[in-house]
Design an enzyme around this catalytic site. Structure first.
Site, short mmCIF file in Angstrom:
data_model
loop_
_atom_site.label_atom_id
_atom_site.label_comp_id
_atom_site.label_asym_id
_atom_site.label_seq_id
_atom_site.Cartn_x
_atom_site.Cartn_y
_atom_site.Cartn_z
N ASN A 169 0.86 -1.19 0.00
CA ASN A 169 0.00 0.00 0.00
C ASN A 169 0.90 1.25 0.00
O ASN A 169 1.72 1.42 0.91
CB ASN A 169 -0.90 -0.04 1.24
N HIS B 123 0.94 6.22 1.79
CA HIS B 123 1.70 7.16 2.61
C HIS B 123 2.88 7.80 1.87
O HIS B 123 3.51 8.72 2.40
CB HIS B 123 2.09 6.52 3.94
N HIS C 101 -5.74 3.82 -1.81
CA HIS C 101 -7.07 4.07 -1.27
C HIS C 101 -7.49 5.48 -1.68
O HIS C 101 -6.88 6.47 -1.24
CB HIS C 101 -7.02 3.93 0.26
N ARG D 258 -9.61 8.04 -0.93
CA ARG D 258 -10.50 8.43 0.17
C ARG D 258 -11.40 9.58 -0.23
O ARG D 258 -11.03 10.40 -1.07
CB ARG D 258 -9.66 8.86 1.39
N ARG E 156 -7.07 12.55 1.23
CA ARG E 156 -5.98 12.98 2.10
C ARG E 156 -4.62 12.45 1.62
O ARG E 156 -3.59 12.97 2.00
CB ARG E 156 -6.23 12.58 3.55
N GLU F 98 -8.75 0.63 -3.15
CA GLU F 98 -9.69 0.57 -2.03
C GLU F 98 -10.69 1.70 -2.18
O GLU F 98 -10.30 2.85 -2.41
CB GLU F 98 -8.94 0.73 -0.71
N THR G 154 -8.49 3.14 8.50
CA THR G 154 -9.68 2.29 8.50
C THR G 154 -9.74 1.50 9.81
O THR G 154 -8.84 0.73 10.11
CB THR G 154 -9.63 1.32 7.30
N GLU H 19 -10.97 -9.66 2.58
CA GLU H 19 -9.73 -9.29 3.26
C GLU H 19 -10.04 -9.16 4.74
O GLU H 19 -10.94 -8.40 5.13
CB GLU H 19 -9.16 -7.98 2.69
N HIS I 88 -3.83 -4.74 7.54
CA HIS I 88 -4.00 -3.62 8.46
C HIS I 88 -3.13 -3.75 9.70
O HIS I 88 -3.22 -4.73 10.44
CB HIS I 88 -5.45 -3.37 8.90
N1 PXP Z 1 -5.83 -3.42 3.71
C1 PXP Z 1 -6.83 -2.52 3.73
C2 PXP Z 1 -8.16 -2.95 3.19
C3 PXP Z 1 -6.64 -1.21 4.21
O1 PXP Z 1 -7.67 -0.33 4.23
C4 PXP Z 1 -5.36 -0.83 4.64
C5 PXP Z 1 -5.12 0.58 5.13
O2 PXP Z 1 -5.40 1.48 4.13
C6 PXP Z 1 -4.33 -1.78 4.59
C7 PXP Z 1 -4.60 -3.06 4.14
C8 PXP Z 1 -2.93 -1.45 5.00
O3 PXP Z 1 -2.88 -1.12 6.34
P1 PXP Z 1 -1.53 -0.59 6.97
O4 PXP Z 1 -1.20 0.71 6.28
O5 PXP Z 1 -1.85 -0.41 8.40
O6 PXP Z 1 -0.48 -1.64 6.69
#
Ligand code: PXP
Length: 239
Positions: free
Chosen positions: A7, A10, A43, A45, A49, A70, A101, A151, A192
């Protein structure tokens, strides 16, 4: 073989902190793939952001890159996502004030809306997934929705590992939900809050086919570089 989805939201958070162009999520998507990620996740959003519409469009146009977008169930986001045409979508709950999330979807509350959204994406041959809590009930409901994958939200588990608390109950819950989903023909993903330790523990669950990890990978890359971090995670999920 388990897959690693990275992901890169960030990277955009960091770019947006200056309101300029660096670091560029488009370049990051290509770079992360080169370093061994099996797919990338972004994602889009409601408040934009981190990733914005142009990022999502550009990233989804990269050849030979599997992109998991996402999305919330909001009409505007769904419409944009259908136009952007990612390879995969994952429907997630979204609350404007949350930092990230916070849990899985409320499947009962939004039943008809979620079903309709899944149908729309499946008609375009886009793989569909639902971000759910590790609950067997939610797995059964997901199956009714004709979704391709689920997921499992691993946030609670990851926090227990980080704070060195007892993990047995939550690990059992995750294991049972994964087994049931797999038996029902749903592909199982997890994500997550995961770091090296929590991922290592969950990698023993054979039903999990894909991990989606973001914040820890980007943070840890400050110290080790993204190539090394991705390699470490690939090794962990293979073990
Ligand atoms: N999976 C999903 C569905 C998410 O919404 C997120 C966070 O955006 C992640 C995985 C990744 O989470 P993290 O950034 O905490 O590793």
């Amino acid at each position: 073989m388990k897959r690693l989805g990275v992901n890169i939201d960030h990277i955009a958070t960091l770019r947006n902190a200056r309101g300029e162009f660096h670091p560029d999520p488009y370049f990051a998507a290509k770079f992360v793939k080169k370093q061994g990620a099996d797919s990338i996740t972004i994602h889009l959003r409601d408040d934009r952001r981190h990733i914005n519409d142009l990022d999502a469009k550009n990233i989804c146009s990269i050849k030979n890159l599997l992109v998991n977008l996402e999305i919330s169930i909001k009409d505007e986001i769904v419409k944009n996502a259908l136009k952007i045409r990612p390879n995969y979508i994952c429907i997630v709950p979204e609350n404007r004030k949350e930092i990230t999330t916070e849990g899985g979807l409320n499947l009962r509350k939004n039943k008809n809306q979620i079903k309709k959204i899944i149908k729309k994406f499946k008609e375009k041959n886009i793989r569909t997934s639902l971000f759910i809590n590790p609950s067997q009930k939610d797995v059964l409901i997901s199956k009714e929705f004709n979704v391709d994958c689920i997921e499992i939200h691993t946030g609670k588990f990851a926090n227990l590992v980080k704070s060195q608390k007892k993990i047995k109950n939550e690990l059992d819950r995750i294991g049972k939900a994964c087994k049931l989903a797999d038996n029902l023909g749903l592909e199982v993903h997890a994500g997550h809050g995961l770091d090296y330790r929590s991922t290592k523990i969950l990698s023993k669950i054979k039903e999990i086919k894909e991990f989606n990890i973001g914040h820890f990978i980007i943070g840890e890359s400050i110290f080790l570089g993204i190539k090394t971090v991705i390699r470490k995670f690939k090794k962990i999920i293979k073990s």
